[in-house]
Design an enzyme around this catalytic site. Structure first.
Site, PDB file in Angstrom:
ATOM      1  N   HIS B   5       0.842  -1.181   0.000  1.00 47.91           N
ATOM      2  CA  HIS B   5       0.000   0.000   0.000  1.00 47.91           C
ATOM      3  C   HIS B   5       0.880   1.235   0.000  1.00 47.91           C
ATOM      4  O   HIS B   5       1.932   1.255   0.634  1.00 47.91           O
ATOM      5  CB  HIS B   5      -0.892   0.023   1.246  1.00 47.91           C
ATOM      6  N   THR B   6       0.422   2.275  -0.724  1.00 43.81           N
ATOM      7  CA  THR B   6       1.161   3.539  -0.723  1.00 43.81           C
ATOM      8  C   THR B   6       1.200   4.087   0.698  1.00 43.81           C
ATOM      9  O   THR B   6       0.162   4.177   1.355  1.00 43.81           O
ATOM     10  CB  THR B   6       0.463   4.561  -1.612  1.00 43.81           C
ATOM     11  N   THR B   7       2.367   4.440   1.170  1.00 46.69           N
ATOM     12  CA  THR B   7       2.452   5.026   2.505  1.00 46.69           C
ATOM     13  C   THR B   7       2.918   6.471   2.460  1.00 46.69           C
ATOM     14  O   THR B   7       2.548   7.258   3.304  1.00 46.69           O
ATOM     15  CB  THR B   7       3.427   4.232   3.394  1.00 46.69           C
TER      16      THR B   7
END
Lengths: 261, 237
Positions: B5-7
């Site tokens: 997931h994009t963090t």
């Protein structure tokens, strides 16, 4: 033409280069009761002659709402038509969610024609046994359109058209009057649609508020359905109220009327 | 099998600023690509034109912008080629429908906890009216006469709000945007003075070549000249 060895499967060509199963499916459309469509620059009107199985039964619905800006008239297998209507409604809603606007009828009809064609090239399926007249408003161009599909997957756009039993009479009427349609008002179009339908009733029957049906979409007009009492004022404006046998140009068909409408 | 997931954004672009003027829409963005505090690339365009009709600009993660542009260009191509009618008749993607489409994409990605880390700006001209809208990484949409993403929201918006009128000429609009970009260069430490302007009107959709803002007077500003407080001519107070 009928009952020969090349007509069992849709994937079999006849020696004359025809797909007989597709042609038989188109016969099914001709058995359904009449449906007409016509348009002006601002409105598109569909009319239908509703059939009832017996005096005790209701008249089968032939005009369906697809979206605010799109109406559909059917001739042929009602069940197939309902399946297609469900698909079209879903496509309309999906488009609205993603793009925030009504789907252009041309785009949907193009996909619908492809859907029809697919059934003519698969071993395990059969063609849709229904002809559709679809009236719609293109939101990008702000223009009205009338389309016709048939079981073969061909897609046509028309100024005016008629499908179903005894529809030749309606087509003749429409051909005579179509040049006046672009400038016609909504009410004039509705009366034209009903007048075209009068020629499609069988024998001693009449076009009445029980068996007649009108749907309208337009540039500033969301889908409306005119039936029953609301239809009577338009019926009252008709010049010719009965279909004389002299005018009938198609032989009446009595085959399998129970299955189709 | 874990999904990534994009963090956080890695390679980023800063503000995009835009306004509606009399006859069209003007956007401005600098051409700096930042890698954290490193200035990675000085000539990267952050605005593109789609189907010669719609402008799409972005701030935030640059790789996400590239992916979005790739998808949008495919969509625009499908729009012009797919329907039967398109063989005979021109059908193109409109700015508003692109804006809606991107909203659906951004919202879906956010709902999977894997957003495109961008603020997108969509501009176009259709039905004789200009269109200007933004979409953020959560899928929030706004259609406005004045937009500014990132630091622009803090530094440029007050200037735009003060100076904007609906009947701005193109020259006035351009001057106002350049002024905003200059202020952003002075005060946003991830901004540069090399900018592009993009314009869409009824007949045109163009993006200028990158050019340098004239900031030669930056050090001559009054706050830079005189001693203020304890500090000596450094612009502080």
């Amino acid at each position: 033409m009928f009952r020969n060895q090349y007509d069992t499967d849709v994937t079999v060509w006849s020696p004359e280069g025809r797909l007989l199963q597709v042609e038989y499916a188109m016969e099914s459309v001709k058995q359904g009761s009449a449906c007409v469509g016509l348009r002006s620059n601002d409105y598109c009107v569909l009319g239908a002659l509703k059939r009832s199985v017996s005096e005790l039964s209701s008249h089968q619905k032939k005009l369906l709402e697809i979206d605010d800006h799109m109406a559909m008239g059917i001739a042929g297998l009602t069940a197939d038509a309902r399946s297609l209507a469900k698909y079209m409604r879903n496509e309309c809603l999906n488009h609205k969610y993603v793009y925030g606007d009504n789907i252009p009828p041309a785009v949907l009809m193009s996909d619908l024609a492809d859907k029809h064609q697919r059934t003519t090239q698969t071993y395990v399926r059969r063609p849709f046994g229904v002809g559709l007249l679809v009236a719609g408003v293109d939101p990008q161009r702000n223009s009205c359109h009338l389309y016709q599909t048939c079981p073969s997957g061909n897609l046509y756009e028309f100024y005016a058209s008629a499908i179903g039993a005894r529809s030749q009479s309606a087509r003749t009427y429409l051909e005579k009057h179509y040049e006046s349609f672009p400038a016609s008002s909504k009410d004039e179009l509705i009366v034209h649609a009903l007048q075209a339908l009068v020629g499609c009733v069988s024998g001693d029957d009449e076009l009445t508020k029980e068996n007649g049906s009108i749907a309208v979409v337009g540039k500033n007009q969301n889908y409306i359905l005119i039936e029953g009492e609301e239809l009577q004022p338009y019926l009252d404006k008709l010049e010719i109220k009965r279909n004389d046998d002299d005018d009938a140009e198609e032989e009446e068909s009595e085959v399998a009327e129970a299955m189709e409408t | 099998m874990a999904n990534k997931h994009t963090t956080r954004p890695i390679t980023t672009g800063t503000s995009v600023v835009g306004l509606v003027y009399d006859g069209g829409v003007l956007l401005a963005a600098d051409t700096l690509l930042s890698y954290g505090s490193m200035a990675k690339s000085f000539n990267t365009p952050r605005m593109v034109s789609i189907a010669d009709r719609v402008l799409l600009g972005a701030s935030g993660e640059y790789s996400d912008f590239q992916e979005i542009v790739s998808r949008v260009e495919a969509l625009a191509l499908a729009e012009t080629t797919q329907s039967m009618e398109s063989v005979y008749d021109e059908r193109t993607l409109s700015a508003k429908s692109l804006w809606n489409y991107l909203r659906a994409v951004m919202y879906q990605k956010r709902s999977k906890m894997n957003p495109f880390w961008n603020d997108l700006v969509v501009a176009g001209f259709e039905n004789d009216a200009p269109f200007l809208g933004v979409i953020d990484k959560l899928g929030t949409t706004l259609q406005e006469n004045l937009v500014a993403t990132g630091f622009g929201g803090y530094l440029a918006m007050p200037l735009l709000r003060e100076k904007w009128r609906p009947d701005l000429s193109e020259g006035e609009a351009r001057a106002l945007l350049e002024d905003c970009m200059k202020v952003l260069f002075y005060r946003d430490c991830r901004a540069s003075a090399r900018i592009q302007l993009a314009k869409v009107t009824k007949d045109t959709c163009i993006i200028s070549e990158p050019y340098e803002l004239d900031h030669s007077n930056g050090w001559n500003a009054p706050s830079m000249q005189r001693a203020v407080g304890d500090l000596d001519g450094d612009g502080g107070w």
